[in-house]
Design a protein around this motif. Sequence first.
Motif, mmCIF file in Angstrom:
data_model
loop_
_atom_site.group_PDB
_atom_site.id
_atom_site.type_symbol
_atom_site.label_atom_id
_atom_site.label_comp_id
_atom_site.label_asym_id
_atom_site.label_seq_id
_atom_site.Cartn_x
_atom_site.Cartn_y
_atom_site.Cartn_z
ATOM 1 N N LEU A 7 0.729 -0.829 0.436
ATOM 2 C CA LEU A 7 -0.248 0.119 -0.223
ATOM 3 C C LEU A 7 0.335 1.491 -0.165
ATOM 4 C CD1 LEU A 7 -2.323 -0.622 2.506
ATOM 5 C CD2 LEU A 7 -2.751 -0.787 0.099
ATOM 6 N N TRP A 8 2.130 1.185 0.592
ATOM 7 C CA TRP A 8 3.389 2.463 0.492
ATOM 8 C C TRP A 8 3.406 2.924 -0.524
ATOM 9 C CZ3 TRP A 8 3.995 5.646 3.499
ATOM 10 C CH2 TRP A 8 5.521 6.511 3.739
ATOM 11 N N PRO A 9 3.211 3.977 -1.844
ATOM 12 C CA PRO A 9 3.444 4.156 -2.564
ATOM 13 C C PRO A 9 4.863 3.920 -3.131
ATOM 14 C CG PRO A 9 3.047 6.556 -0.837
ATOM 15 C CD PRO A 9 2.881 4.805 -1.208
ATOM 16 N N ASP A 10 4.753 3.737 -4.664
ATOM 17 C CA ASP A 10 6.325 3.482 -5.334
ATOM 18 C C ASP A 10 7.373 4.466 -4.853
ATOM 19 O OD1 ASP A 10 5.031 0.026 -5.459
ATOM 20 O OD2 ASP A 10 4.918 1.444 -7.319
ATOM 21 N N GLU A 11 6.877 5.353 -5.436
ATOM 22 C CA GLU A 11 8.028 6.253 -5.764
ATOM 23 C C GLU A 11 8.404 6.888 -4.594
ATOM 24 O OE1 GLU A 11 3.488 8.168 -6.361
ATOM 25 O OE2 GLU A 11 4.758 6.423 -6.750
ATOM 26 N N ALA A 12 7.398 6.418 -3.622
ATOM 27 C CA ALA A 12 8.607 8.097 -2.242
ATOM 28 C C ALA A 12 9.220 6.779 -1.434
ATOM 29 C CB ALA A 12 6.738 6.950 -0.910
ATOM 30 N N HIS A 14 0.881 20.612 5.545
ATOM 31 C CA HIS A 14 -0.024 19.999 4.867
ATOM 32 C C HIS A 14 -0.681 20.950 3.811
ATOM 33 C CE1 HIS A 14 0.040 17.271 8.907
ATOM 34 N NE2 HIS A 14 -1.047 16.738 7.919
ATOM 35 N N LEU A 15 -0.410 22.177 4.344
ATOM 36 C CA LEU A 15 -0.708 23.251 3.088
ATOM 37 C C LEU A 15 0.247 23.437 1.887
ATOM 38 C CD1 LEU A 15 -2.319 25.864 1.838
ATOM 39 C CD2 LEU A 15 -0.930 26.975 3.337
ATOM 40 N N LEU A 16 1.473 22.732 2.314
ATOM 41 C CA LEU A 16 2.543 22.823 1.639
ATOM 42 C C LEU A 16 2.204 21.915 0.777
ATOM 43 C CD1 LEU A 16 4.779 24.781 0.935
ATOM 44 C CD2 LEU A 16 6.037 23.236 1.848
ATOM 45 N N VAL A 17 2.097 20.638 0.674
ATOM 46 C CA VAL A 17 1.509 19.244 0.317
ATOM 47 C C VAL A 17 0.478 19.781 -1.054
ATOM 48 C CG1 VAL A 17 1.324 16.697 0.360
ATOM 49 C CG2 VAL A 17 2.778 17.897 1.761
ATOM 50 N N HIS A 18 -0.484 20.132 0.165
ATOM 51 C CA HIS A 18 -1.717 20.771 -0.772
ATOM 52 C C HIS A 18 -1.184 21.281 -1.813
ATOM 53 C CE1 HIS A 18 -6.100 21.384 -1.483
ATOM 54 N NE2 HIS A 18 -6.081 22.882 -1.637
ATOM 55 N N GLN A 25 3.321 13.560 2.265
ATOM 56 C CA GLN A 25 2.683 13.188 0.504
ATOM 57 C C GLN A 25 2.188 11.649 0.767
ATOM 58 O OE1 GLN A 25 4.500 13.841 -3.024
ATOM 59 N NE2 GLN A 25 2.829 15.091 -4.002
ATOM 60 N N ALA A 26 3.576 10.333 0.964
ATOM 61 C CA ALA A 26 3.459 8.967 0.808
ATOM 62 C C ALA A 26 2.685 8.639 1.646
ATOM 63 C CB ALA A 26 4.697 8.792 1.253
ATOM 64 N N ILE A 27 2.689 9.134 2.956
ATOM 65 C CA ILE A 27 1.570 8.643 4.377
ATOM 66 C C ILE A 27 0.190 9.375 4.157
ATOM 67 C CG2 ILE A 27 0.794 9.612 6.352
ATOM 68 C CD1 ILE A 27 3.339 7.789 6.940
ATOM 69 N N HIS A 28 -0.046 10.782 3.392
ATOM 70 C CA HIS A 28 -1.226 10.432 3.054
ATOM 71 C C HIS A 28 -1.881 9.795 1.718
ATOM 72 C CE1 HIS A 28 -1.087 15.282 3.799
ATOM 73 N NE2 HIS A 28 -1.384 14.881 4.401
ATOM 74 N N ALA A 29 -0.735 9.077 0.443
ATOM 75 C CA ALA A 29 -1.575 8.252 -0.054
ATOM 76 C C ALA A 29 -1.469 6.913 0.829
ATOM 77 C CB ALA A 29 0.161 7.528 -0.647
ATOM 78 N N LEU A 30 -1.055 6.480 1.758
ATOM 79 C CA LEU A 30 -1.755 5.454 2.187
ATOM 80 C C LEU A 30 -2.593 5.496 3.316
ATOM 81 C CD1 LEU A 30 0.369 2.686 3.079
ATOM 82 C CD2 LEU A 30 1.341 3.744 4.916
ATOM 83 N N ALA A 31 -3.287 7.109 4.209
ATOM 84 C CA ALA A 31 -4.185 7.233 4.732
ATOM 85 C C ALA A 31 -4.824 6.519 4.025
ATOM 86 C CB ALA A 31 -3.953 8.152 5.503
#
Lengths: 167, 247
Positions: free
Chosen positions: A162-167, B35-39, B115-121
Amino acid sequence: MTPLLRRLEALLFAAGRPLPEHELAAALGVRLLDLPALLDQYRAQLTDRGFELSVSEAGVTLLPAVDLQETVARALRRMPDRLTAPVLEVLAVVARYQPVDRSTIERIRGVRSDRSLAVLEEEGLIEVAGRGEGPGRPVLWRTTPEFLLRFGLKSLAELDSLWPDEA
Amino acid sequence: MEGQETFPPAADATRSLPLGASYPVQGQIFQGPLHLLVHLAERQDVDLRRIHVGQLVDEYLAVLRSQTELPLTEVGAFLALAGRLVRLKAEWDPQRLLPTSEDGQALLADLRQLQAIHALAERLAGRLRPLTTRPPWRPKPPLSERSRRRPEELVEAYRRLRRRVGPRPARLPTRLRHPPLAQLSAALEERLRKEGRFVLSLEELWPGERGATFLAALFLAQAGRAALQQEAPFAAVTLTYRRPGGP
């Protein structure tokens, strides 16, 4: 259904919690090696039933079928409305970097996270894993077996997919 | 600009938001400056590995300028990041796409991590099941709940504990192994008055209680009745009498 499968079903129904595989095998009087085949036999009989067999590191248990989860949860008023996006974000940090202390979580997120941690602990999704070696010996957090069940994961290793590949 | 022509930003990075545009910077949406910067980066479809630093900094500052209702407790964190970004932009070499400074690279690493944490969440949210096992399996109440008891509950819990373990034992009588300090000091002063000066033996006053004699000597020194002198660590301590009102 064979007597053994009936006993298996009764045990899973009555336990009300995930049963570790060794405990289940001992209760059924079968070898641990033979348990997976037995569980497969039972799973084959569960097609079109209202519940399904869940086998994970958390243990073996019966869960409402995925397509019925929301209906049942609504009826029982057990919607996971407390798991908001920020709370899930904290959970993702704990899941990824466990065992992890609060200051590390807050450094990654850039904001305070104590309330989200409290919600996650109340929901039974995280637990204290001990104390770190740093100043003040901070509490370390890790995910619980409930976390695996709630997110349909067989093991923590599945998180890598589930962890993004690009990270 | 030459820099931009040489290093065009990633595909959609040129599709910038108008400066001064208003964004809902609220706890629910942006919990903090990162968070704002990532957004902002995601809104531009900026690949954080090919980030256009200048543009991102401008947009962050524009959003910050447009916010007039940020709670005071939050402003500091947003401004701190703004300062970091302005320095990053000042150091930024337009011939290079990514910031070269250590701080710039650390910030980018933080953003990529979040950003990766956001994707995982998000992926976890997609798998969330409302139900797991049936009752009565319930999670334990959290530590924070347990420690948030009201005083009357704590008193009641204490009474329950007392009922369970029995009455509180009577306090044991305290028995001093030596006479009170004032009495020992008076005895020491009496000898000093007679002799004027002597080397203190630590078991002078009470056999086996070296600490009591030493404390009595310190007590006299504090009261200005004696001077203590020691030539070297662990050497003998000499006491000299000081008459009341004398030098």
